[in-house]
Design a protein around this motif. Structure first.
Motif, PDB file in Angstrom:
ATOM      1  N   VAL A 167       0.930  -1.135  -0.096  1.00 64.23           N
ATOM      2  CA  VAL A 167       0.005  -0.193   0.048  1.00 64.23           C
ATOM      3  C   VAL A 167       0.937   1.285   0.075  1.00 64.23           C
ATOM      4  N   LEU A 168       0.409   2.321  -0.895  1.00 62.05           N
ATOM      5  CA  LEU A 168       1.044   3.549  -1.038  1.00 62.05           C
ATOM      6  C   LEU A 168      -0.139   4.593  -0.771  1.00 62.05           C
ATOM      7  N   SER A 169      -0.205   5.284   0.371  1.00 56.32           N
ATOM      8  CA  SER A 169      -1.215   6.320   0.608  1.00 56.32           C
ATOM      9  C   SER A 169      -0.860   7.664   0.977  1.00 56.32           C
ATOM     10  N   ASN A 170      -1.555   8.656   0.505  1.00 58.85           N
ATOM     11  CA  ASN A 170      -1.508   9.880   0.930  1.00 58.85           C
ATOM     12  C   ASN A 170      -1.947  10.458   2.286  1.00 58.85           C
ATOM     13  N   SER A 171      -1.717   9.363   3.234  1.00 55.31           N
ATOM     14  CA  SER A 171      -2.325   9.804   4.326  1.00 55.31           C
ATOM     15  C   SER A 171      -1.033   9.584   5.766  1.00 55.31           C
ATOM     16  N   ALA A 172      -1.558   9.329   6.678  1.00 54.75           N
ATOM     17  CA  ALA A 172      -0.595   8.840   7.795  1.00 54.75           C
ATOM     18  C   ALA A 172      -0.756   7.385   8.182  1.00 54.75           C
ATOM     19  N   LEU A 173       0.454   6.807   8.620  1.00 57.76           N
ATOM     20  CA  LEU A 173       0.596   5.638   8.845  1.00 57.76           C
ATOM     21  C   LEU A 173      -0.346   5.046  10.055  1.00 57.76           C
ATOM     22  N   GLU A 174      -0.416   5.744  11.058  1.00 61.66           N
ATOM     23  CA  GLU A 174      -1.229   5.140  12.277  1.00 61.66           C
ATOM     24  C   GLU A 174      -2.735   5.156  11.824  1.00 61.66           C
ATOM     25  N   SER A 175      -3.219   5.932  11.058  1.00 60.07           N
ATOM     26  CA  SER A 175      -4.444   6.133  10.620  1.00 60.07           C
ATOM     27  C   SER A 175      -4.904   5.040   9.591  1.00 60.07           C
ATOM     28  N   GLN A 176      -4.005   4.751   8.747  1.00 59.97           N
ATOM     29  CA  GLN A 176      -4.194   3.737   7.865  1.00 59.97           C
ATOM     30  C   GLN A 176      -4.128   2.311   8.202  1.00 59.97           C
ATOM     31  N   HIS A 177      -2.939   2.246   9.017  1.00 66.05           N
ATOM     32  CA  HIS A 177      -2.691   0.868   9.659  1.00 66.05           C
ATOM     33  C   HIS A 177      -4.139   0.375  10.437  1.00 66.05           C
ATOM     34  N   LYS A 232      -7.085   1.706  10.240  1.00 67.21           N
ATOM     35  CA  LYS A 232      -8.060   1.180   9.175  1.00 67.21           C
ATOM     36  C   LYS A 232      -8.034  -0.228   8.459  1.00 67.21           C
ATOM     37  N   LEU A 233      -7.026  -0.540   7.927  1.00 66.04           N
ATOM     38  CA  LEU A 233      -7.043  -1.859   7.358  1.00 66.04           C
ATOM     39  C   LEU A 233      -7.074  -2.892   8.243  1.00 66.04           C
ATOM     40  N   THR A 234      -6.535  -2.450   9.494  1.00 67.86           N
ATOM     41  CA  THR A 234      -6.671  -3.502  10.588  1.00 67.86           C
ATOM     42  C   THR A 234      -8.059  -3.833  11.013  1.00 67.86           C
ATOM     43  N   VAL A 235      -8.926  -2.826  11.360  1.00 68.84           N
ATOM     44  CA  VAL A 235     -10.240  -2.893  11.716  1.00 68.84           C
ATOM     45  C   VAL A 235     -11.152  -3.592  10.565  1.00 68.84           C
ATOM     46  N   LEU A 236     -10.722  -3.068   9.318  1.00 69.28           N
ATOM     47  CA  LEU A 236     -11.411  -3.876   8.253  1.00 69.28           C
ATOM     48  C   LEU A 236     -11.057  -5.168   7.915  1.00 69.28           C
ATOM     49  N   GLY A 237     -10.087  -5.911   8.419  1.00 68.02           N
ATOM     50  CA  GLY A 237      -9.604  -7.056   8.397  1.00 68.02           C
ATOM     51  C   GLY A 237      -8.685  -7.402   7.194  1.00 68.02           C
ATOM     52  N   VAL A 238      -7.942  -6.727   6.597  1.00 63.89           N
ATOM     53  CA  VAL A 238      -7.180  -6.753   5.433  1.00 63.89           C
ATOM     54  C   VAL A 238      -5.699  -6.428   5.527  1.00 63.89           C
ATOM     55  N   ARG A 239      -5.332  -5.839   6.856  1.00 61.72           N
ATOM     56  CA  ARG A 239      -4.000  -5.199   7.012  1.00 61.72           C
ATOM     57  C   ARG A 239      -3.016  -6.638   6.502  1.00 61.72           C
ATOM     58  N   ASP A 240      -3.373  -7.798   6.941  1.00 62.19           N
ATOM     59  CA  ASP A 240      -2.132  -8.829   6.594  1.00 62.19           C
ATOM     60  C   ASP A 240      -2.119  -9.166   5.214  1.00 62.19           C
ATOM     61  N   ARG A 241      -3.128  -8.399   4.404  1.00 59.23           N
ATOM     62  CA  ARG A 241      -3.132  -8.829   2.973  1.00 59.23           C
ATOM     63  C   ARG A 241      -1.767  -8.265   2.277  1.00 59.23           C
ATOM     64  N   PHE A 242      -0.963  -6.983   3.027  1.00 59.71           N
ATOM     65  CA  PHE A 242      -0.173  -6.294   2.363  1.00 59.71           C
ATOM     66  C   PHE A 242       1.225  -6.186   3.104  1.00 59.71           C
ATOM     67  N   GLU A 243       2.399  -6.578   2.337  1.00 54.79           N
ATOM     68  CA  GLU A 243       3.491  -6.613   2.908  1.00 54.79           C
ATOM     69  C   GLU A 243       4.327  -5.300   3.413  1.00 54.79           C
ATOM     70  N   SER A 244       3.845  -4.306   2.922  1.00 52.50           N
ATOM     71  CA  SER A 244       4.233  -2.981   3.475  1.00 52.50           C
ATOM     72  C   SER A 244       3.177  -1.851   3.144  1.00 52.50           C
ATOM     73  N   LEU A 245       3.096  -0.838   4.195  1.00 49.49           N
ATOM     74  CA  LEU A 245       2.301   0.119   4.166  1.00 49.49           C
ATOM     75  C   LEU A 245       3.142   1.261   4.258  1.00 49.49           C
ATOM     76  N   LEU A 246       3.103   2.343   3.232  1.00 47.80           N
ATOM     77  CA  LEU A 246       3.777   3.600   3.435  1.00 47.80           C
ATOM     78  C   LEU A 246       3.128   4.644   3.135  1.00 47.80           C
ATOM     79  N   CYS A 247       3.209   5.676   3.901  1.00 46.03           N
ATOM     80  CA  CYS A 247       2.115   6.748   3.728  1.00 46.03           C
ATOM     81  C   CYS A 247       2.889   8.232   3.937  1.00 46.03           C
ATOM     82  N   ALA A 248       2.153   9.093   3.269  1.00 47.67           N
ATOM     83  CA  ALA A 248       2.950  10.421   2.830  1.00 47.67           C
ATOM     84  C   ALA A 248       3.435  11.243   4.239  1.00 47.67           C
ATOM     85  N   ALA A 249       2.744  10.942   5.210  1.00 47.42           N
ATOM     86  CA  ALA A 249       2.974  11.830   6.571  1.00 47.42           C
ATOM     87  C   ALA A 249       4.457  11.285   7.000  1.00 47.42           C
ATOM     88  N   GLU A 250       4.731  10.038   6.904  1.00 54.62           N
ATOM     89  CA  GLU A 250       6.065   9.525   7.356  1.00 54.62           C
ATOM     90  C   GLU A 250       7.058   9.603   6.402  1.00 54.62           C
TER      91      GLU A 250
END
Length: 239
Positions: free
Chosen positions: A123-133, A135-153
């Protein structure tokens, strides 16, 4: 060189951010009351959407940081001065209502399942890591993605090439081995293409009008595109 990984946008690509934002703000207004200056709740929700786009653009341009764009949105929306603590508290109450409306698009999990064995995912998102991590965790799909990079970081936002290149580096892949899919024609598809990736525009609304871009109108078209079926607007075979 074949595509080996799919790099994903989140908001309005796999996650229905627009619906959650509208519903969440409506619930927030019902709890907090309609601010002065708005005749109806619909008018206030529309204003919130405009302010969100404006302040996210400021964040993407490096004019403010992640907490700053949130605080400025709250102040502009309410039309009054607030210190950081008050603005943060108001925004967190809004976030609670926004989160209550979270949902994935119906085609998101099926396409992730369909591609799971053949392609790596990140995942690459123009957001913040804490927020998107979260989101994906609550929605049950975080483990589908090897890496999660966000613009804020990262300190750089799409469509700048550095954001896309950082994600390819995290995967250990060359840009030509990565396909990026997102809902914004310029920020996502054109930005990825300019950085050397294969960019795909997810045009859920059927806007069209960008013949230079690879375009699909639903995620269930992505497996066929990756397999080399070019009828969705692709100019080359990717598989």
């Amino acid at each position: 060189m074949p595509i080996r990984a799919v790099l994903w946008d989140i908001d309005d690509t796999i996650f229905d951010h627009t619906a959650a934002s509208v519903t969440g703000m409506a619930r927030h207004l019902a709890a907090e009351g309609l601010p002065g200056g708005y005749a109806t709740a619909d008018e206030a929700v529309d204003a919130w959407q405009r302010l969100t786009r404006r302040h996210w653009a400021r964040f993407a341009a490096g004019e403010t940081d992640w907490p700053g764009q949130r605080r400025d949105r709250a102040r502009d929306f309410l039309g009054r001065s607030m210190d950081d603590t008050e603005a943060d508290a108001w925004f967190e109450r809004h976030v609670a209502h926004y989160e209550s409306a979270w949902s994935l698009f119906p085609d998101a999990v099926p396409v992730l399942d369909a591609l799971a064995g053949a392609y790596r995912h990140a995942v690459l998102s123009n957001s913040a890591l804490e927020s998107q991590h979260r989101k994906l965790t609550v929605l049950g799909v975080r483990d589908r993605f090897e890496s999660l990079l966000c613009a804020a970081e990262l300190g750089v936002s799409k469509p700048h090439a550095g954001a896309f290149l950082a994600s390819c580096e995290a995967l250990g892949l060359d840009t030509h081995e990565v396909l990026y899919v997102g809902d914004e024609p310029d920020i996502d598809a054109a930005g990825a293409t300019a950085a050397g990736l294969t960019g795909v525009w997810l045009d859920r609304g059927g806007r069209g009008g960008r013949p230079e871009l690879v375009r699909i109108t639903a995620l269930d078209q992505l497996p066929a595109l990756l397999a080399g079926n070019t009828r969705f607007g692709a100019s080359d075979t990717f598989g």
